[in-house]
Design an enzyme around this catalytic site. Structure first.
Site, PDB file in Angstrom:
ATOM      1  N   GLY A  26      49.505 127.639  40.279  1.00 41.50           N
ATOM      2  CA  GLY A  26      50.285 126.572  39.684  1.00 41.50           C
ATOM      3  C   GLY A  26      50.720 125.562  40.737  1.00 41.50           C
ATOM      4  N   THR A  27      51.041 126.061  41.924  1.00 38.99           N
ATOM      5  CA  THR A  27      51.429 125.163  43.025  1.00 38.99           C
ATOM      6  C   THR A  27      50.296 124.201  43.360  1.00 38.99           C
ATOM      7  OG1 THR A  27      52.886 126.865  43.901  1.00 38.99           O
ATOM      8  CG2 THR A  27      52.236 125.124  45.418  1.00 38.99           C
TER       9      THR A  27
ATOM     10  N   CYS B 213      72.722 133.145  49.499  1.00 42.24           N
ATOM     11  CA  CYS B 213      72.501 134.272  50.395  1.00 42.24           C
ATOM     12  C   CYS B 213      71.192 134.997  50.067  1.00 42.24           C
ATOM     13  CB  CYS B 213      73.667 135.236  50.323  1.00 42.24           C
ATOM     14  SG  CYS B 213      74.075 135.666  48.645  1.00 42.24           S
TER      15      CYS B 213
ATOM     16  N   SER C  22      50.631 127.980  35.454  1.00 42.22           N
ATOM     17  CA  SER C  22      50.312 129.081  36.355  1.00 42.22           C
ATOM     18  C   SER C  22      50.115 130.363  35.552  1.00 42.22           C
ATOM     19  CB  SER C  22      51.490 129.255  37.316  1.00 42.22           C
ATOM     20  OG  SER C  22      51.319 130.394  38.100  1.00 42.22           O
ATOM     21  N   ALA C  23      48.960 131.004  35.707  1.00 41.47           N
ATOM     22  CA  ALA C  23      48.605 132.135  34.834  1.00 41.47           C
ATOM     23  C   ALA C  23      49.489 133.360  35.025  1.00 41.47           C
ATOM     24  CB  ALA C  23      47.141 132.507  35.044  1.00 41.47           C
ATOM     25  N   HIS C  24      49.934 133.633  36.252  1.00 39.57           N
ATOM     26  CA  HIS C  24      50.676 134.892  36.449  1.00 39.57           C
ATOM     27  C   HIS C  24      52.046 134.837  35.795  1.00 39.57           C
ATOM     28  CE1 HIS C  24      53.667 133.885  39.663  1.00 39.57           C
ATOM     29  NE2 HIS C  24      52.843 132.879  39.832  1.00 39.57           N
TER      30      HIS C  24
ATOM     31  N   GLN D 244      56.777 127.465  33.010  1.00 38.71           N
ATOM     32  CA  GLN D 244      57.619 128.463  32.350  1.00 38.71           C
ATOM     33  C   GLN D 244      57.381 128.554  30.850  1.00 38.71           C
ATOM     34  OE1 GLN D 244      59.445 130.791  33.587  1.00 38.71           O
ATOM     35  NE2 GLN D 244      59.257 130.154  35.724  1.00 38.71           N
TER      36      GLN D 244
END
Lengths: 473, 473
Positions: B69-70, B320, B194-196, B177
């Site tokens: 996807g990136t 954090c 993005s497939a995952h 998403q």
């Protein structure tokens, strides 16, 4: 059904399949997450990195996974060039690099960089001293493949790496074709490879960047793979890639010996079995499993189709089999015949019987293609007057005294221009000249190559698309 | 062991696994080759493209597979910007896009482009009219996510797409998403996913570029995927991605209803069960499976670890838990509390009992973290003098008349600055001021958020790292 195109891609190695399946359950989570699924994925990724680094011969923190060998080359080259932009904007590559490297060079040139190409000999080999002569004060990066992907010739990477160290220039080695066989020797700086070439899955490239190499990743920031390769990590594939690299390396010595003998058989017997063939590439300093030859008067695409019908899958650098209708830049740089080109690359496990069957089928297939194209009958006879079909079949004009005989092959694709040339060469006296008009890009390579094979003199291309051939024999 | 981090990545869908395994045998060859293995690979690739295009809602020749996807976002954004460089160099994005988009924007700005960000409301929602107001004569591209990845709020993509059409600006939608839930509505120009995220394998992104959108791929040339995505095609993964997209879509309506009810349960009950909690994101216009809340006086990393020990895998936008020690840019843009942040995103198939167990465990876990941090006891009481631990525990100085009371939390990470503030607020009279000195980046978000939650007045940051709070109650 023998598949003889291992240099393109090979089926998944059983170890890769096993590792892939096992890690599908453990390696799907985001390794940057703190939860147990993320930590499990991270462990797999770290272990794969260690295994791959060991096989490459670098430290795990020098090894980055990319989505493909192409991405490894793109990132490696652009990152190294950017990291040394203060040194200069000169990139040197060999003329026979993979198109992924040459496209980087084009893109670099378009962005204002300078590129020089080291040439090769007729075997496709780079000369280390000539390569070193390309290194300049403003050279940001040098690229050299470990072995050529089309003709199998090994390149002098260790010597080139030494010269690069001496000059203070990083050397990037494209090890796509050889990494499954052995680690790249010498003191290289960057290395790129591709898992599907050794039986790993698609979707995994390796990029090694030695500590101390100045490197500035290009493109949008991304914290994955230490900023060297963006995108979600493909852990199952990476695990499979690393496991299969170890597995093929364990089998490499035995397979090397076995396949080397089969390739030697092809190299020796093809010229005996098929007339008018040129076997190209270094006969000794070569990949164990790969051999390439070109057949005069043959159209590569038809040859591939006919071999495919006989059950043999091979590849070709002929222009008619490429989408751009240009012959392979490798064959061009070597100055060898590109028509009727066949690359045979044997996957591990290829049996001698399969090679014998190929050798049995090939002569008839080539003869059939030649017959359909109306090619001159056979070697030796093509130079003798009157033997090679009648001149009436070609568009021949001006065969009289004074103006040279002209073959008009404009609009005809290779191998037609060479076939027409061969048909008429006997119609001019020894010392006489034939003009060939041809607009197929491959003619520029194949007409000189035909002259060299036939002992005729190639007298140049006085204007684009006009080739002069002087009859010598 | 319940995994509640579906928005990061989900396990492989059974259909994806099946398709992957089946296509490992058929899809390993180079689909550009003419031999039967190549043709077989090409058929699989074409079929996967058709299936994926149908689910996306575009033509197959508008759909390209990328390695992630990136990569789809990087290629889509850079290609669209380059394709419209004659129009101008302005890019507009929402402030809550995924970091992959924002990093593209940074990189574009570094290259001399202009970027503007459309803000969001307290729910994280972009206002379509405000988004449209960012479109200018020199706007080359606008980017808007279909749904936010951290708080689940749906964005007005159809309205934004209409405004973009009106302005003649292409809209790129990051559908990472939401694509597993439904096709993106409206007349968008480019889309990335993005497939995952939907149960497909890692290693596959989708980039859709509608016909007519000016697009100039960046980087070195590569003929794969019509020049939109370099590198060897990952066919088994692509087949698995397409097959699983169809499969999850077939289950989407039922899962949506089921998970929506479970998320509503979490949204309603967490504030009842845990004091001092802010549930963030739009309660209605949201992804079905995702809810985010922040817990005052809690350190996000410890909270994640404790939940992990109890068997729950969640994620956090607290500073954090990030490698950069900055709180999530999404929470910052929304102006909500970032400390003790928890994102719960339920994978398909999550059972009500698992959610109930989570709700049973959470209050004790939060109370335990607060106790160890010495946090003020509970909601409502924090504002009343003397209740919230003794002032002696904080580094408190100058509580007398005239100069404001000062809490020195320099060098302390969130949530400590807010805890120290809460401890002393009762020590100043109503109308009096507390100065908090803090160099943790998150304080800039969390101190105003605390004031809003507690009914106190945030009086600004007169110099960097100095926060003024006026007691109102």
């Amino acid at each position: 059904m023998p598949y003889f195109d291992a240099a393109s891609s090979v089926p998944l190695h059983p170890v890769a399949r096993q590792a892939l399946q096992a890690s599908l359950d453990e390696g799907w989570a985001d390794p940057a997450r703190l939860h147990r699924e993320g930590r499990r994925a991270r462990l797999l990724l770290d272990a794969a990195r260690e295994a791959a680094a060991e096989a490459v011969g670098c430290r795990p923190d020098e090894l980055f996974f990319t989505p493909s060998g192409t991405h490894a080359l793109h990132s490696g080259i652009s990152g190294a060039l950017a990291g040394r932009r203060r040194v200069g904007r000169h990139l040197t590559v060999s003329a026979v690099e993979h198109s992924a490297v040459l496209h980087c060079a084009e893109s670099w040139r378009a962005d204002g960089g300078t590129v020089t190409e080291a040439g090769v000999d007729r075997h496709g080999a780079v000369d280390a001293a000539e390569f070193a002569a390309h290194l300049r004060a403003d050279t940001a990066l040098a690229c050299l493949q470990s072995a050529n992907h089309e003709v199998g010739t090994l390149q002098p990477v260790a010597e080139a790496a030494a010269a690069c160290r001496e000059a203070g220039v990083p050397l990037l080695v494209d090890a796509a074709q050889s990494l499954g066989w052995e680690a790249v020797p010498g003191d290289w700086s960057l290395l790129a490879a591709s898992a599907h070439k050794w039986g790993g899955p698609a979707g995994v490239g390796l990029l090694a960047v030695r500590k101390g190499v100045r490197f500035a990743p290009r493109g949008p920031a991304d914290e994955r793979e230490s900023g060297r390769s963006p995108g979600f990590e493909n852990i199952p594939a990476v695990v499979a890639a690393a496991a299969s690299l170890r597995a093929v390396r364990a089998e490499a010595a035995a397979e090397d010996a076995r396949l080397r003998e089969l390739v030697d058989r092809i190299r020796a017997r093809v010229p005996q079995l098929v007339p008018d063939v040129e076997v190209v590439g270094d006969p000794v300093r070569r990949l164990p499993h790969l051999v390439t030859f070109s057949c005069l008067y043959v159209d590569g695409e038809t040859l591939l189709h006919e071999l495919d019908r006989e059950g043999f899958s091979v590849s070709s650098g002929s222009s008619c089999t490429s989408s751009t209708l240009t012959p392979s830049h490798v064959l061009r740089a070597m100055g060898v015949l590109s028509e009727g080109n066949v690359r045979v690359s044997l996957p591990a496990g290829t049996r001698a019987e399969e090679v014998e069957r190929f050798l049995g089928v090939l002569p008839g297939v080539v003869a059939g293609v030649r017959e359909r194209l109306g090619a001159p009958a056979s070697a030796g006879s093509a130079g003798s007057a009157g033997s090679a079909g009648s001149a009436a079949e070609g568009d021949v004009a001006g065969a009289g005294q004074g103006s040279p005989l002209t073959v008009d092959a404009v609009g005809r694709l290779c191998p037609v221009p060479v076939i027409e040339l061969a048909k008429v060469i006997g119609d001019v006296p020894v010392g006489g000249t034939v003009r060939v008009l041809a607009d197929d890009e491959a003619a520029r390579l194949d007409i000189p190559a035909w002259c060299a094979m036939r002992g005729q003199e190639y007298a140049g291309e006085p204007e684009p698309g006009v080739y002069l051939v002087r009859r010598k024999v």
